[in-house]
Structures are given as C-alpha cells and as structure tokens.
Design a protein around this motif. Sequence first.
Motif, short mmCIF file in Angstrom:
data_model
loop_
_atom_site.label_atom_id
_atom_site.label_comp_id
_atom_site.label_asym_id
_atom_site.label_seq_id
_atom_site.Cartn_x
_atom_site.Cartn_y
_atom_site.Cartn_z
N ASP A 70 -1.16 -14.19 -8.69
CA ASP A 70 -0.04 -15.07 -8.50
C ASP A 70 0.66 -14.64 -7.28
OD1 ASP A 70 2.04 -16.66 -8.64
OD2 ASP A 70 2.79 -15.93 -10.65
N ALA A 71 0.92 -15.69 -6.52
CA ALA A 71 1.53 -15.60 -5.04
C ALA A 71 3.00 -15.40 -5.20
CB ALA A 71 1.32 -16.81 -4.28
N GLY A 72 3.54 -15.64 -6.43
CA GLY A 72 4.75 -15.37 -6.61
C GLY A 72 5.27 -13.96 -7.30
N ALA A 73 4.40 -13.22 -7.61
CA ALA A 73 4.46 -11.93 -8.36
C ALA A 73 4.74 -10.89 -7.14
CB ALA A 73 3.25 -11.73 -9.12
N PRO A 74 5.44 -9.59 -7.59
CA PRO A 74 5.43 -8.54 -6.83
C PRO A 74 3.98 -8.21 -5.89
CG PRO A 74 6.71 -8.34 -8.65
CD PRO A 74 6.04 -9.57 -8.82
N ARG A 75 4.12 -7.65 -4.67
CA ARG A 75 2.66 -7.54 -4.38
C ARG A 75 2.42 -5.90 -3.97
NH1 ARG A 75 3.94 -11.16 0.56
NH2 ARG A 75 6.08 -10.27 -0.18
N VAL A 76 0.98 -5.57 -4.08
CA VAL A 76 0.87 -4.21 -3.75
C VAL A 76 -0.05 -4.22 -2.77
CG1 VAL A 76 -0.77 -4.16 -5.60
CG2 VAL A 76 -0.03 -2.01 -4.64
N LEU A 77 0.15 -3.55 -1.74
CA LEU A 77 -1.11 -3.41 -0.66
C LEU A 77 -2.01 -2.03 -1.04
CD1 LEU A 77 -2.29 -4.39 2.09
CD2 LEU A 77 -0.70 -2.68 3.12
N LEU A 78 -3.53 -2.69 -0.92
CA LEU A 78 -4.39 -1.56 -1.07
C LEU A 78 -4.99 -1.20 0.27
CD1 LEU A 78 -6.04 -2.80 -4.35
CD2 LEU A 78 -4.02 -1.20 -3.95
N VAL A 79 -5.27 -0.02 0.98
CA VAL A 79 -5.81 0.37 2.02
C VAL A 79 -7.03 1.28 1.83
CG1 VAL A 79 -5.28 1.30 4.23
CG2 VAL A 79 -3.42 0.41 2.94
N HIS A 80 -8.24 0.94 2.13
CA HIS A 80 -9.43 1.61 1.94
C HIS A 80 -9.78 2.86 2.96
CE1 HIS A 80 -11.72 0.11 5.23
NE2 HIS A 80 -11.41 -1.10 5.06
N VAL A 141 2.47 0.67 -2.13
CA VAL A 141 1.17 0.77 -1.25
C VAL A 141 0.26 1.68 -1.91
CG1 VAL A 141 0.26 1.35 1.00
CG2 VAL A 141 2.45 0.27 0.94
N VAL A 142 -0.99 1.74 -2.05
CA VAL A 142 -1.69 2.52 -2.23
C VAL A 142 -3.06 2.63 -1.68
CG1 VAL A 142 -3.40 3.13 -4.41
CG2 VAL A 142 -1.11 1.85 -4.89
N GLY A 143 -3.29 3.99 -1.08
CA GLY A 143 -4.35 4.27 0.07
C GLY A 143 -5.31 5.22 -0.58
N HIS A 144 -6.81 5.07 -0.06
CA HIS A 144 -7.55 6.10 -0.59
C HIS A 144 -8.03 6.86 0.72
CE1 HIS A 144 -12.10 7.08 -1.17
NE2 HIS A 144 -11.51 7.89 -1.90
N SER A 145 -8.28 8.00 1.04
CA SER A 145 -9.06 8.91 2.02
C SER A 145 -7.96 8.50 3.12
CB SER A 145 -10.35 8.59 1.81
OG SER A 145 -10.92 9.41 2.97
N VAL A 146 -8.83 8.19 4.26
CA VAL A 146 -8.07 7.88 5.57
C VAL A 146 -6.99 6.75 5.24
CG1 VAL A 146 -9.71 6.35 6.60
CG2 VAL A 146 -8.31 7.81 7.89
N GLY A 147 -7.21 5.72 4.39
CA GLY A 147 -6.35 4.77 3.93
C GLY A 147 -5.26 5.30 3.64
N GLY A 148 -5.30 6.25 2.67
CA GLY A 148 -4.03 6.90 2.38
C GLY A 148 -3.25 7.84 3.30
N LEU A 149 -3.97 8.49 4.17
CA LEU A 149 -3.20 9.04 5.22
C LEU A 149 -2.68 7.98 6.33
CD1 LEU A 149 -2.73 11.45 7.36
CD2 LEU A 149 -5.12 11.05 8.03
N ALA A 150 -3.26 6.81 6.49
CA ALA A 150 -2.78 5.55 7.50
C ALA A 150 -1.59 5.19 6.59
CB ALA A 150 -3.92 4.67 7.72
N ALA A 151 -1.58 4.94 5.37
CA ALA A 151 -0.55 4.50 4.63
C ALA A 151 0.83 5.23 4.68
CB ALA A 151 -0.90 3.96 3.19
N GLY A 152 0.60 6.55 4.69
CA GLY A 152 1.54 7.40 4.67
C GLY A 152 2.36 7.36 6.29
N LEU A 153 1.46 7.18 7.18
CA LEU A 153 1.87 7.33 8.60
C LEU A 153 2.72 5.97 8.82
CD1 LEU A 153 -1.40 8.96 10.40
CD2 LEU A 153 1.22 10.14 9.88
N ALA A 154 2.17 4.76 8.05
CA ALA A 154 2.66 3.52 8.48
C ALA A 154 4.11 3.55 7.77
CB ALA A 154 1.84 2.41 7.91
N LEU A 155 4.21 4.27 6.75
CA LEU A 155 5.63 4.26 6.06
C LEU A 155 6.55 5.09 6.72
CD1 LEU A 155 4.07 4.55 2.26
CD2 LEU A 155 5.63 2.91 3.05
N HIS A 156 6.18 6.40 7.23
CA HIS A 156 6.90 7.14 8.36
C HIS A 156 7.61 6.04 9.47
CE1 HIS A 156 8.51 10.81 10.34
NE2 HIS A 156 7.84 9.86 11.40
N ASP A 157 6.70 5.21 9.73
CA ASP A 157 7.07 4.55 10.92
C ASP A 157 7.83 3.39 10.63
OD1 ASP A 157 5.92 6.43 12.62
OD2 ASP A 157 3.78 5.10 12.80
#
Length: 298
Positions: A70-80, A141-157
């Motif tokens: 649903d476009a109106g629901a809270p969203r989560v971003l997944l990073v592979h 935000v949920v990331g896996h492997s390098v996606g998790g590393l990237a997600a953490g760095l993005a949050l830091h930034d």
Amino acid sequence: MPYVPTAVSTGFRALSAVAPPLAIRLGTRAFWHVGPPAPVRPVDRAVHERATRGTVRVAGDRIVTYRWGDAGAPRVLLVHGWRHRASRLAALVRAFEDAGLAVVSFDGVAHGDSSGRRMSALDQVAAMHAVQEVEGTFAGVVGHSVGGLAAGLALHDGFAADRFATLSTSTGFDAVAEAFLRLAGLPDRLHDRFCDHVALSFPGGVTDARARIDLVAHPVPAGLPTLFVQDVDDRMVGPVQARRLHAAHPGSELLVTSGLGHNRILDDHDVLDAVVDHITARNGARSAARFPASTASS
C-alpha cells in the motif's frame, strides 16, 4: 563478494609465492568481477513480477527500483548484497507486507536489471540517496552483506530512516578484503598491498575508500535502533565482525544464529520474524544479544 573457484584459488596461492605484484593485480581484477546478472530464483518470481517498477539515475547509471504494498503505508527499504538483486529479498518483502508495511528496493549498479559494470558499497550508498529523493523518509532500512554495510554508511551520512537492521554484514573495506584474500588463496602478508591496490582502482575516482568504508569508525547515529544478525557458519563474514559492530553501536541488538550461512539467513522464518519485529518495534524490546549455547564464548 566474488565467488572464487577452487582451481582459481590454487593458482592465486602459487602465483603469490613467486610473483606477488602480479597476484595482487589479478586478484584486484577478480575482486571487481561482477559477472552476469543473477537470475530471479523461481521461488522469488511471483514477488518480482508483481512489483511496481521505476528508475533513478546514479552517476549516469540507470537503477531499477521496485515497490510493493500500500502506497500509504509506512515504508521499509531493502538493500541487497553482492551478486544478488532486489528479488533475492523476496522473503523479507512478503514478511513486511504481512506486517502492514510497504516495501521499496532496487537493483544495485551492475546488478539485476540496472546498468553499469562495477559496484561498490559507495555505489549502493549513492543509490539509496537517489531512491530517498523520490520516496522520502523510511520507517526502516534492512541490508544484507555489502547492502547492509552500505545502508549503515548511508545512515551515518544522513539517510533518513527510523530503524535499521542488517544481516551478514562486515565491518568495512579491510574486512571484505580479508575475506576475499582467504577465499582466493592469497596470503595475509599481502593484505595491505592488496587493499591499497583495490582502493586505487575504486570506481568513480574515490581516493579514500579504505577509510570511508568502515562502519566501526563511522557508525549509524547514536540512538537509532539497530539490529545486527549474523550466522556462525557464514564463510564470508564471521560472528567476530558482528560483535565488533555491536560494540561500536551502544544500545544495538545482536542476534547470532547457526547453520544458515551467508545467504540462507535471508529465508529463515525466525530471522525474518526478528527483523520485522525490530523494524516495526513489535513485541517490545528484544534481548541485546542471543547466541547459540555452543557458540556463546567463541
């Protein structure tokens, strides 16, 4: 992280003994080798095909995005992660939809249906920011492997999200290089020279990648609810790295599993429940750390 066949690792081991500079150059080429896009797994096909697609641009590359729910629901971003695509996170997509959230993901540079030739954690960071310009703030935000590393760095930034969970994620550049050297059969004594060579060949002319890609030195903002999930049988990323990340993020939660490895962790029902519970803050606070009894002191 690139798959290294046994025959190739045997060759690297021999070459490093007689011609270390050549071994480093060829190792760097193998490190960056992405190969053909991973196909959509049959088990993920239905989720993949019912997504609403879009595109964003990152440094001239076309990044394919996906939306579910649903476009109106809270969203989560997944990073592979490396050699994967958004559809590999289909089990997470279904789990979050069942919890009432909308889901957004994307195929990283040179992965899935996106364009490009090479991908780094910083490319994933740039793609996340491009997606946020379109989608706005995320509930998680949920990331896996390098996606998790990237997600953490993005949050830091400054990437805007309320909660964070990461699976099978290394501490940073040096840890990824260390794992590659081990799998490729290159000796530890070449670690620094290999890291410096990879850094010099980094996409986009980045000059400080080795320092920038470090989630211990550059943690997510204090107070951001964070969950690290790691399996003791992961050949790519060991539990020691998860513990280092946990220690670098006071107040974070740590879940250590066994028998799932680097990728099967994405399909485990208990892990999916833990991640959804964390992002949605269901069932109250989870324990700060859960270890299998046989590995608690490892």
